[in-house]
Design a protein around this motif. Structure first.
Motif, PDB file in Angstrom:
ATOM      1  N   ASP A 257      63.455  24.519   7.521  1.00 36.21           N
ATOM      2  CA  ASP A 257      62.352  24.462   8.476  1.00 36.21           C
ATOM      3  C   ASP A 257      61.047  24.990   7.886  1.00 36.21           C
ATOM      4  O   ASP A 257      59.973  24.474   8.182  1.00 36.21           O
ATOM      5  CB  ASP A 257      62.695  25.248   9.740  1.00 36.21           C
ATOM      6  CG  ASP A 257      63.806  24.598  10.553  1.00 36.21           C
ATOM      7  OD1 ASP A 257      64.184  23.441  10.259  1.00 36.21           O
ATOM      8  OD2 ASP A 257      64.311  25.258  11.485  1.00 36.21           O
ATOM      9  N   ALA A 258      61.147  26.017   7.058  1.00 38.77           N
ATOM     10  CA  ALA A 258      59.950  26.631   6.484  1.00 38.77           C
ATOM     11  C   ALA A 258      59.315  25.766   5.397  1.00 38.77           C
ATOM     12  O   ALA A 258      58.102  25.816   5.192  1.00 38.77           O
ATOM     13  CB  ALA A 258      60.289  28.003   5.908  1.00 38.77           C
ATOM     14  N   GLN A 259      60.114  24.956   4.718  1.00 38.78           N
ATOM     15  CA  GLN A 259      59.597  24.244   3.558  1.00 38.78           C
ATOM     16  C   GLN A 259      59.385  22.752   3.775  1.00 38.78           C
ATOM     17  O   GLN A 259      58.899  22.072   2.878  1.00 38.78           O
ATOM     18  CB  GLN A 259      60.504  24.491   2.358  1.00 38.78           C
ATOM     19  CG  GLN A 259      60.489  25.952   1.964  1.00 38.78           C
ATOM     20  CD  GLN A 259      61.289  26.238   0.724  1.00 38.78           C
ATOM     21  OE1 GLN A 259      61.480  25.388  -0.126  1.00 38.78           O
ATOM     22  NE2 GLN A 259      61.766  27.456   0.611  1.00 38.78           N
TER      23      GLN A 259
ATOM     24  N   ARG B 156      70.548  30.593   7.503  1.00 38.30           N
ATOM     25  CA  ARG B 156      69.594  30.837   6.416  1.00 38.30           C
ATOM     26  C   ARG B 156      69.151  29.514   5.786  1.00 38.30           C
ATOM     27  O   ARG B 156      67.978  29.328   5.468  1.00 38.30           O
ATOM     28  CB  ARG B 156      70.222  31.756   5.373  1.00 38.30           C
ATOM     29  CG  ARG B 156      69.284  32.164   4.264  1.00 38.30           C
ATOM     30  CD  ARG B 156      69.923  33.267   3.448  1.00 38.30           C
ATOM     31  NE  ARG B 156      69.304  33.434   2.172  1.00 38.30           N
ATOM     32  CZ  ARG B 156      68.383  34.358   1.900  1.00 38.30           C
ATOM     33  NH1 ARG B 156      67.976  35.170   2.837  1.00 38.30           N
ATOM     34  NH2 ARG B 156      67.879  34.451   0.696  1.00 38.30           N
ATOM     35  N   LEU B 157      70.082  28.589   5.631  1.00 40.46           N
ATOM     36  CA  LEU B 157      69.756  27.265   5.096  1.00 40.46           C
ATOM     37  C   LEU B 157      68.792  26.538   6.035  1.00 40.46           C
ATOM     38  O   LEU B 157      67.828  25.914   5.590  1.00 40.46           O
ATOM     39  CB  LEU B 157      71.049  26.470   4.919  1.00 40.46           C
ATOM     40  CG  LEU B 157      71.027  25.217   4.082  1.00 40.46           C
ATOM     41  CD1 LEU B 157      70.603  25.503   2.653  1.00 40.46           C
ATOM     42  CD2 LEU B 157      72.406  24.569   4.094  1.00 40.46           C
TER      43      LEU B 157
ATOM     44  N   GLN C  23      60.586  16.689  -1.279  1.00 37.62           N
ATOM     45  CA  GLN C  23      60.840  18.105  -0.977  1.00 37.62           C
ATOM     46  C   GLN C  23      62.255  18.288  -0.458  1.00 37.62           C
ATOM     47  O   GLN C  23      62.930  19.249  -0.804  1.00 37.62           O
ATOM     48  CB  GLN C  23      59.818  18.632   0.038  1.00 37.62           C
ATOM     49  CG  GLN C  23      60.004  20.081   0.395  1.00 37.62           C
ATOM     50  CD  GLN C  23      59.790  21.039  -0.769  1.00 37.62           C
ATOM     51  OE1 GLN C  23      59.352  20.665  -1.852  1.00 37.62           O
ATOM     52  NE2 GLN C  23      60.132  22.287  -0.550  1.00 37.62           N
ATOM     53  N   ARG C  24      62.731  17.375   0.368  1.00 38.39           N
ATOM     54  CA  ARG C  24      64.097  17.447   0.895  1.00 38.39           C
ATOM     55  C   ARG C  24      65.102  17.399  -0.254  1.00 38.39           C
ATOM     56  O   ARG C  24      66.066  18.174  -0.279  1.00 38.39           O
ATOM     57  CB  ARG C  24      64.347  16.295   1.878  1.00 38.39           C
ATOM     58  CG  ARG C  24      65.708  16.361   2.531  1.00 38.39           C
ATOM     59  CD  ARG C  24      65.891  15.274   3.565  1.00 38.39           C
ATOM     60  NE  ARG C  24      65.097  15.605   4.742  1.00 38.39           N
ATOM     61  CZ  ARG C  24      64.177  14.805   5.282  1.00 38.39           C
ATOM     62  NH1 ARG C  24      63.931  13.625   4.771  1.00 38.39           N
ATOM     63  NH2 ARG C  24      63.508  15.177   6.346  1.00 38.39           N
TER      64      ARG C  24
END
Length: 117
Positions: free
Chosen positions: A56-58, A50-51, A71-72
């Motif tokens: 990957d999505a963001q 899930r993490l 963002q990271r």
């Protein structure tokens, strides 16, 4: 896996993430989680997956390096509780299944986290 089972699994992961954000230091475990995940290592693997999906999505490879790093860091801050749970679980000598080879391997550290974490 049926829709009901999938929903129950995702709901359990959200509960665990909320506990982690509230300061829980150990991987939560109860009979409901045992029914859903089977064992703690499978739960840890589901949290890690899930993490990774969130990561990957963001994070877009088309972002500038500066924006991507910002963002990271936001992702790390937002998921710090789950990362702590996974690290503590790994530090306890946990092993997670390596799905590609069908064998067991020592859990890898959470990737893309700042050095200060």
């Amino acid at each position: 896996m049926s829709w009901t089972e999938t929903h129950r699994r995702w709901q359990a992961l959200q509960e665990i993430e909320a506990l982690a954000s509230a300061g829980c230091a150990e991987l939560p475990w109860n009979t409901e989680y045992a029914e859903i995940f089977g064992d703690r290592d499978t739960l840890a693997a589901a949290l890690r997956y899930r993490l990774k999906l969130t990561h990957d999505a963001q994070l877009d490879t088309h972002m500038s390096e500066t924006v991507m790093e910002e963002q990271r860091l936001r992702l790390f801050e937002r998921n710090a509780g789950v990362i702590r749970l996974l690290r503590n679980h790994e530090a306890a000598g946990a092993r997670i299944p390596n799905q590609r080879r069908g064998s067991l391997s020592v859990a890898r550290p959470v990737e893309d986290t700042p050095v200060s974490a």
